[in-house]
Structure formats: structure tokens, C-alpha cells
Write an enzyme that holds these catalytic residues in place. Structure first.
Site, PDB file in Angstrom:
ATOM      1  N   CYS A 289       1.041  -1.197   0.499  1.00  0.00           N
ATOM      2  CA  CYS A 289      -0.027  -0.202  -0.099  1.00  0.00           C
ATOM      3  C   CYS A 289       1.139   1.046   0.216  1.00  0.00           C
ATOM      4  CB  CYS A 289      -0.718  -0.301   1.446  1.00  0.00           C
ATOM      5  SG  CYS A 289      -1.699  -1.632   1.334  1.00  0.00           S
TER       6      CYS A 289
ATOM      7  N   HIS B 143      -3.599   7.748   5.437  1.00  0.00           N
ATOM      8  CA  HIS B 143      -4.109   6.448   5.213  1.00  0.00           C
ATOM      9  C   HIS B 143      -4.601   6.208   5.507  1.00  0.00           C
ATOM     10  CE1 HIS B 143      -1.996   3.128   2.987  1.00  0.00           C
ATOM     11  NE2 HIS B 143      -2.725   2.416   4.547  1.00  0.00           N
TER      12      HIS B 143
ATOM     13  N   GLU C  94      -2.549   5.435  13.223  1.00  0.00           N
ATOM     14  CA  GLU C  94      -2.548   6.856  12.490  1.00  0.00           C
ATOM     15  C   GLU C  94      -2.620   7.587  12.564  1.00  0.00           C
ATOM     16  OE1 GLU C  94      -2.450   8.940   7.698  1.00  0.00           O
ATOM     17  OE2 GLU C  94      -4.034   6.901   8.717  1.00  0.00           O
TER      18      GLU C  94
ATOM     19  N   LYS D 150     -10.084   7.220   0.936  1.00  0.00           N
ATOM     20  CA  LYS D 150     -10.778   5.927   0.351  1.00  0.00           C
ATOM     21  C   LYS D 150     -11.717   5.613   1.211  1.00  0.00           C
ATOM     22  CE  LYS D 150      -6.174   3.941   1.672  1.00  0.00           C
ATOM     23  NZ  LYS D 150      -5.072   4.719   1.469  1.00  0.00           N
TER      24      LYS D 150
ATOM     25  N   HIS E 140      -9.684   1.494  -1.253  1.00  0.00           N
ATOM     26  CA  HIS E 140      -8.520   1.456  -0.623  1.00  0.00           C
ATOM     27  C   HIS E 140      -7.733   0.710  -2.811  1.00  0.00           C
ATOM     28  CE1 HIS E 140      -4.553   0.551  -0.203  1.00  0.00           C
ATOM     29  NE2 HIS E 140      -4.477   0.444   1.285  1.00  0.00           N
TER      30      HIS E 140
ATOM     31  N   PHE F 109       1.343  -2.990   4.549  1.00  0.00           N
ATOM     32  CA  PHE F 109       1.295  -3.974   5.104  1.00  0.00           C
ATOM     33  C   PHE F 109       3.052  -4.761   4.961  1.00  0.00           C
ATOM     34  CE2 PHE F 109      -2.592  -6.855   4.537  1.00  0.00           C
ATOM     35  CZ  PHE F 109      -2.716  -5.756   5.590  1.00  0.00           C
TER      36      PHE F 109
END
Length: 402
Positions: A162, A294, A305, A326, A331, A390
Site C-alpha cells: 500500500c 492513510h 495513525e 478512501k 483502497h 503491510f
């Protein structure tokens, strides 16, 4: 070091098939997430996504091109054409030699893989098309962009889940800043919305069945999207000399690794990336007015976050606006940071902060100003774009008003 500016932008995503339509949807807080439409969707538990609807590849590409272009490459080329057209750049001679392309992508030609696995394993066919490998490889889009625009400098693909797009744009920024290149086409793309792509994500049990609600206490998970965001990064003096329109300046970039867990994010890793980007940009944190988060809509990401932002900005965190687009376009995995950079440019140029839609209940662990449900007019001079992937890979960009 050279200054780096953005002179062109292009996109294809669930909100619109160009930048103007995407900005309009973001201003209106429109949701591009809806029922998925593809083969065997009824076998999935997750049946929603930010799918690009009304896209007719046959109207844009000929038969020979379609045999080479997976859907993620098609999105990339259309967005790149829009970006290069806006920039007004032509790549020939030394300009072609000193320009390249760095794109972010995580899954490669997943639709091509899905179709050919079906053909071989389900339908029992013993042959596949000779162009399957060049169609599905992760660098296909970057290579086709380099060929279409005659980019003879550095050209490659970054694949860091991502964070792929932000890593790619960070590399493009550094190449121009160092003097290696005059201009770079950069950004990212993704198209994982096929049976195998969604089924794989179902296994992680982080997907929502109804909506993406970042920072809301009743969030239920992330929602996949697809599309591309492509930009022309250019050396400032070169852009100024030719009278180019400047959309924004890339001020700084930082990347860190959590070195901790393959899927669980780390507050410390995210905070080091944010503070590192500000340090690289030589920008005082009090000048930052907006952060494109994010913001995946998972509890693990959202809480981590927000904690990282609060740690870095201290008392100034209360004055910040932070939103996750998003919630509108889904996403885009490897392409997500690129499409989200458009919200940063909209904030800088139009004074419009894109909202976090679907927000219903305050979460005490996400107590920042997340611009819930409706866009907001505000003048901001410095913005951040966060991407946390990830594998514990973090990438943050700092942009400033042109």
C-alpha cells in the site's frame, strides 16, 4: 539540490475518469463504492468495491494493444496521457534521455492472472496467449509509459504493497532533486477487483461488507478500489523557463520500516516517517494545514495513525485537518497514494479539503479533526500524504503551494 514541482496530473478511478471529475466528486463528498460487477461475484462474501464503471477499453485501445495491456496498464496509460498533456512537455533528444518513469504497483496484471488460471485449471486448456507474461508483469505499465512518451532515462516499478505509489513518487522526487533527471512521470495504479483478487483479501478478514468508514467508531473494515493516479514531476527552473503551470511543489519525502510485524502497523514507524519527511522538507510542523491520511477504515490503522500524528505534532495536532478519501474511492493498494495525492493538490490549489465520508460515531482514540462527511474550504500552504503498508513500510510526502 534542485527544486521539484508538479506540472501535470491525470487519473482514472471510481470517482471519475479524469482529474476534473475526481475533484468534483471529492468536493461533493460523493461515494464511488458500490456493488462489484464481474464473473462469479456471487461466490464472494465481499461484494462491494470502488470499481471504475463505464470504462470501455475497446473505445480507446486497438486489438493488438489490448492483447498487451492488462486493466492496470490501461488505467495508467490514460492517466499518463492526461498528465503529460497538461504538462505540455515533449520528450526528445536530451530531454528524453534525462526523463523517466517510476510507478507504484502491488499486484501487477491480476485480472490477466485470474483469467488464465481459470483457463488452465478450470477449463482444462493447455495453452495460453503468448503475451500473458508481458501483460501481467508488475513493470508492464511503466514500460508502456516509457515507450509511449519516449522516456529513455530511469524507468522501473516499485512494489511495496500500500506504500508503492508514495515510494515511487519519492524516488522520482529524489532523482530530479539530485540533478539526475529533468522530469519524471510517476504515481501508481492497481486493478485487483476480480474474483481471485477479492477472494485473497477476504482471507485477511479486514474487509467491510457495507462501507468504508475511516476514524468512525463503528468502522467495519477496508474496501478495495482500482484505478491510477499519474503525475509529471519536473525540475523547477526547467518548468519556470518554459512557462509551465505549476500545481504544487514537492518539498520533502521520508520512508521508514517498522521492522516489527508483517500486518500490524507501528505508531513509532509511522511517526518516524512523518517527522522525517518534515525534516527533509525543512518545514516547521506548524505550517502543515492538512494531512491526507492513510485511513483504511480498520481499527489497527486508524488508531495507530492518529496516535502517530498526535505524537509528531503535539499541540498543533488540534489545528490540523486530516481526512481519508478512501471512504470515497476505496483502497487502491499499490495505486492508493497516487490518487490520494490529488486531494492534496486540490487543497493547495482550490482551498478545498476533501472529506472523510461515512463518519457516524466519534472514536476517542481518533480525536483529531477528520473533516467528517462534508468538504471544507480552507487555505493551506503545506500538506502531507501518508502511506503505511503491510510489511511495516511507511512513506510520507510533503507538498507545498506553488
Amino acid at each position: 539540490m534542485k527544486r521539484v514541482v508538479i506540472t501535470g496530473a491525470g487519473t482514472v478511478n471510481a470517482l471519475g475518469q479524469d482529474v476534473a471529475a475526481t475533484y468534483e466528486a471529492m468536493r461533493e463528498g460523493r461515494c464511488g463504492i458500490g456493488p462489484l460487477e464481474f464473473r462469479d461475484v456471487d461466490r464472494l462474501a465481499i461484494r462491494i468495491g470502488g470499481q471504475v464503471k463505464g470504462f470501455e477499453a475497446e473505445a480507446v485501445f486497438n486489438r493488438q494493444q489490448l492483447s498487451l495491456y492488462d486493466r492496470f496498464t490501461q488505467f495508467t496509460l490514460l492517466a499518463a496521457r492526461e498528465a503529460v498533456r497538461q504538462s505540455g512537455l515533449e520528450f526528445s533528444g536530451e530531454m528524453a534521455d534525462r526523463s523517466g518513469v517510476v510507478l507504484g504497483n502491488s499486484g501487477g496484471g491480476l485480472l490477466t492472472q485470474d483469467e488464465n488460471y481459470r483457463a488452465v485449471y478450470e477449463e482444462g486448456k493447455n495453452r495460453v496467449h503468448p503475451f500473458v507474461v508481458p501483460k501481467l508483469m508488475n513493470n508492464a505499465a511503466a514500460s508502456h509509459v516509457s515507450m509511449e512518451f519516449n522516456l529513455r532515462g530511469p524507468s522501473f516499478t516499485v512494489s511495496t504493497a500500500c506504500a508503492s505509489s508514495n515510494h515511487a513518487m519519492g524516488q522520482a522526487f529524489q532523482m530530479i532533486r539530485s540533478g539526475m533527471c529533468h522530469a519524471m512521470i510517476t504515481g501508481g495504479s492497481e486493478s485487483m477487483l476480480c474474483f481471485g483478487g477479492v477472494k485473497a483479501w477476504e482471507g485477511l478478514r479486514v474487509m467491510s461488507k457495507d462501507a468504508c468508514r475511516p476514524f468512525s467508531a463503528n468502522r467495519s473494515g477496508m474496501v478495495q478500489g482500482e484505478g491510477a493516479g499519474i503525475f509529471v514531476f519536473e525540475e523547477y527552473e526547467h518548468a519556470r523557463a518554459r512557462g509551465a503551470q505549476i500545481l504544487g511543489e514537492v518539498l520533502g519525502f521520508a520512508m521508514t520500516s517498522d521492522a516489527a510485524d508483517i500486518v500490524m502497523p507501528s505508531k513509532q514507524g509511522a511517526a518516524r516517517a512523518i517527522s522525517g519527511a518534515l525534516r527533509d522538507a525543512r518545514v516547521d510542523m506548524t505550517r502543515v494545514g492538512y494531512i491526507n491520511a492513510h485511513g483504511t477504515g480498520t481499527a489497527a490503522n486508524d488508531k495507530t495513525e492518529c496516535a502517530a500524528v498526535a505524537d509528531v505534532f503535539g499541540t498543533h495536532a488540534d489545528a490540523l485537518m486530516m481526512s481519508s478519501t478512501k471512504s470515497m474511492h476505496g483502497h487502491l493498494i499499490g495505486g492508493t497514494g497516487a490518487v490520494e495525492l490529488l486531494a492534496c493538490l486540490m487543497a493547495l490549489n482550490d482551498g478545498v479539503i476533501a472529506p472523510t465520508i461515512g463518519y457516524e460515531e466519534p472514536d476517542p482514540e481518533c480525536a483529531l479533526e477528520v473533516v467528517p462527511n462534508e468538504a471544507r474550504e480552507a487555505r493551506v500552504d503545506v500538506v502531507l500524504s501518508n502511506a503505511f503498508a503491510f510489511g511495516g513500510l511507511n512513506a510520507v510526502l510533503v507538498l507545498g503551494r506553488a
